[in-house]
Scaffold this motif. Sequence first.
Motif, short mmCIF file in Angstrom:
data_model
loop_
_atom_site.label_atom_id
_atom_site.label_comp_id
_atom_site.label_asym_id
_atom_site.label_seq_id
_atom_site.Cartn_x
_atom_site.Cartn_y
_atom_site.Cartn_z
N SER A 13 53.12 -57.40 -13.12
CA SER A 13 52.26 -56.69 -14.06
C SER A 13 52.68 -55.23 -14.21
CB SER A 13 50.80 -56.77 -13.63
OG SER A 13 50.61 -56.16 -12.38
N GLY A 14 52.74 -54.79 -15.45
CA GLY A 14 53.06 -53.40 -15.73
C GLY A 14 54.54 -53.07 -15.73
N ASP A 39 53.30 -64.59 -17.88
CA ASP A 39 53.16 -64.49 -16.43
C ASP A 39 52.82 -63.03 -16.15
OD1 ASP A 39 53.69 -67.03 -15.47
OD2 ASP A 39 55.52 -66.48 -14.42
N TRP A 40 51.90 -62.81 -15.23
CA TRP A 40 51.44 -61.44 -15.00
C TRP A 40 51.09 -61.31 -13.51
CZ3 TRP A 40 52.16 -57.86 -18.56
CH2 TRP A 40 51.51 -56.62 -18.45
N HIS A 41 52.14 -61.31 -12.69
CA HIS A 41 51.94 -61.38 -11.24
C HIS A 41 51.63 -60.02 -10.63
CE1 HIS A 41 53.08 -65.54 -11.29
NE2 HIS A 41 54.27 -65.27 -11.80
N LYS A 67 48.50 -64.94 -16.92
CA LYS A 67 48.31 -65.97 -15.90
C LYS A 67 49.11 -65.63 -14.66
CE LYS A 67 51.85 -68.97 -17.96
NZ LYS A 67 52.86 -68.93 -16.92
N GLY A 68 48.67 -66.18 -13.53
CA GLY A 68 49.42 -65.99 -12.29
C GLY A 68 49.11 -64.71 -11.56
N GLN A 69 47.93 -64.15 -11.78
CA GLN A 69 47.56 -62.92 -11.10
C GLN A 69 47.16 -63.23 -9.66
OE1 GLN A 69 45.04 -62.12 -14.62
NE2 GLN A 69 45.84 -60.04 -14.47
N GLY A 70 48.12 -63.03 -8.75
CA GLY A 70 47.87 -63.27 -7.34
C GLY A 70 48.07 -64.71 -6.90
#
Length: 192
Positions: free
Chosen positions: A79-80, A51-53, A101-104
Amino acid sequence: MSKALFIVDVQNDFTEGGALGVQGGDAVAAAITRHLEAHADDYAVIVASRDWHDAQGDNGGHFHHEPDYVDTWPVHCVSGTEGAEYDPALSTDAVTHHVKKGQGEPAYSLFEGVTDDGESVAHLLEENGVVDVDVVGIATDYCVRASALDAIEHGRHVRILTDLVAGVAPESSDAALAELAHAGAELAQSGA
């Protein structure tokens, strides 16, 4: 015909002490590492998802200050941040492709993400002639379930390595495994 391993969301925010930590997450991370040490050569492709929101906004309604834990969740895997990183017990040395996944937006299946090079998982499977997919990771009842169902939908034979997954709750995890078996997935132990 080749084989892939999907390592789903073995991240700090989904293991003990994380924003959405599940019981047994750290143990699953360590067990996946042992599985990779013994079996990495069995796989043509090893995909690890995260997951990388986005840090800003509610990620398409995914984040909410009063979450329902079905469609809305507390802030996690931004993210980060440390929470978005892989659990330290998971060795990613053998991973061939990392997927975010899950960017935005909400995203449960690793098929909704892309590699660092912008490739989709569906393309990776086609490109490498993958027929069989083993699925491991967190959480059995959410992202493992969604990723495995998508792999089945993409025409792959799927095995869930049941000793290498951890879920949010026993009841919902059992229901997810039953659903996956009904959909055609094989439930197996990693040593099998």
